[in-house]
Design an enzyme around this catalytic site. Sequence first.
Site, PDB file in Angstrom:
ATOM      1  CG  HIS A  87      -6.212   8.031  -2.737  1.00 23.03           C
ATOM      2  ND1 HIS A  87      -5.931   7.562  -4.009  1.00 23.03           N
ATOM      3  CD2 HIS A  87      -5.577   7.196  -1.889  1.00 23.03           C
ATOM      4  CE1 HIS A  87      -5.150   6.497  -3.926  1.00 23.03           C
ATOM      5  NE2 HIS A  87      -4.926   6.239  -2.658  1.00 23.03           N
ATOM      6  CG  ASP A  89      -5.258  10.311  -6.610  1.00 22.86           C
ATOM      7  OD1 ASP A  89      -5.869  10.274  -5.512  1.00 22.86           O
ATOM      8  OD2 ASP A  89      -4.014  10.280  -6.688  1.00 22.86           O
ATOM      9  CD  GLU A 152      -1.967   8.169  -1.696  1.00 23.75           C
ATOM     10  OE1 GLU A 152      -1.245   7.690  -0.805  1.00 23.75           O
ATOM     11  OE2 GLU A 152      -2.043   7.664  -2.846  1.00 23.75           O
ATOM     12  CG  ASP A 176      -4.307   4.224   0.448  1.00 23.51           C
ATOM     13  OD1 ASP A 176      -4.452   3.280  -0.349  1.00 23.51           O
ATOM     14  OD2 ASP A 176      -3.675   5.256   0.171  1.00 23.51           O
ATOM     15  NE  ARG A 354       8.215   5.810  -1.287  1.00 26.33           N
ATOM     16  CZ  ARG A 354       6.923   5.540  -1.510  1.00 26.33           C
ATOM     17  NH1 ARG A 354       6.145   5.144  -0.535  1.00 26.33           N
ATOM     18  NH2 ARG A 354       6.419   5.693  -2.727  1.00 26.33           N
TER      19      ARG A 354
END
Length: 471
Positions: A87, A89, A152, A176, A354
């Site tokens: 990504h 961004d 993302e 990533d 999370r």
Amino acid sequence: MTIDWQKEVEARKDALLEDLQSLLRINSERDDSKVTADAPFGPGPVAGLKHMLAYGERDGFTVKNVDNYAGHIEYGEGDETLGIFGHMDVVPAGDGWDTDPYEPVIKDGKIFARGSSDDKGPSMAAYYGLKIIKDLGLPLSKKVRFVVGSDEESGWGDMDYYFQHEEAPDFGFSPDAEFPIINGEKGNVTIRLTFKGGNGTDYQLVSFKSGLRENMVPGTATAIVTAASADDAASLTASFETFIKEEQKISGHAELSDKTVTFHVVGKGAHGASPQSGINAATFLATFLNNYSFAEGAYSFINTLAEFVHEDFYGEKLGTAFEDEKMGKLTMNAGIVDFDPANPENSLVTLNFRYPKGTSAEELQAKVQKTVGENATAAQGDRNQAPHYVPIDDPLVETLLQVYEDHTGQKGHEQIIGGGTYGRLLKRGVAYGAMFPGYTDTMHQANEFMALDDLFRATAIYADAIYRLAK
């Protein structure tokens, strides 16, 4: 055929670094105030997307731009498709940088810039891994598609749109995260607390602002308070100075103007998936203000932050604590904290969870609402990602671990993280690098960097991995 991947990277490292520096100079932060039909997330993300796709066109790949939401760079033919997801961004640069975050600086063997490690540096490493395979003309039995995203760090609207218009690859990875592999990711949901407006008479909370993104620990916080008298305001200022001296984790100062005090607190930003590694400036400021007699919505806002959110990295005070043997503990980050008494619809606290398998977004929402009671209204955010796991005996995982072991001499092992990557877009999708064990994590922080040795070593690993998976 034996290929010296390190030698191939060495022959291209100057070009790789030049391309990366050019990409890092693009401020590709999402800006909703500048969204247009041609720039769905603002001008920055689409500029980063087009820049990356232009490298593919330059190097002779098949390239497609999917309406400036996302795009892909393809090579090879076959019935199956290996997907690689990067990504362009980035999260907002924020404060605290020693250099211009959008003018890359190489110092002490590291490249400093926003996006250097998340995710432009790793994406460029994976792209050059594919480029090496093309340059060498290596035969492949599968198609390789490098998918380039542009949202993302926010809502993944880029991938929602992309998969509405393009077929999903059969399996793949996202560069990533970290090596040796990330084959499990916790669920990801934001519970938004909204508050009523209103204030008291002794002290009035004029405004409270902190945070840039839901998935970032706020490194700074500012609040404006009006006291009943100039003497009360002076006393408030003196108390804050004592508070700052006693709190070793934070710094700050207050500005006094008649009955009004403006507070500034500096903590430490961090990735929202690891809130315990940051210092949340907002909640520290709230704990100070909670000692004073605010009322109505202002009281509910301050008290909730101080009593239930401050340093509650694992949701214990909120009543949401949960742990799974394989996936570990739930974590929680208060990312955006904003109070506006004149516009209560804008007064909110975002709690980014999370969570491991065994609980759910609905259960978390209900538990948060029970804890905060009538002080606030709890609602889910726009996106809920369920926990994701690819078994360690899956051929994809086995191959990637073997490549890692062959290049590093270190035993590979599975890992499960709280961070969310594009690897979870595919049922057989994982995250793979580009950070190595023992690295310093600067993602979503000031002075973000990637070590050049790690960049080049990751490129060789990606080239070998792509070849083994697609040959």
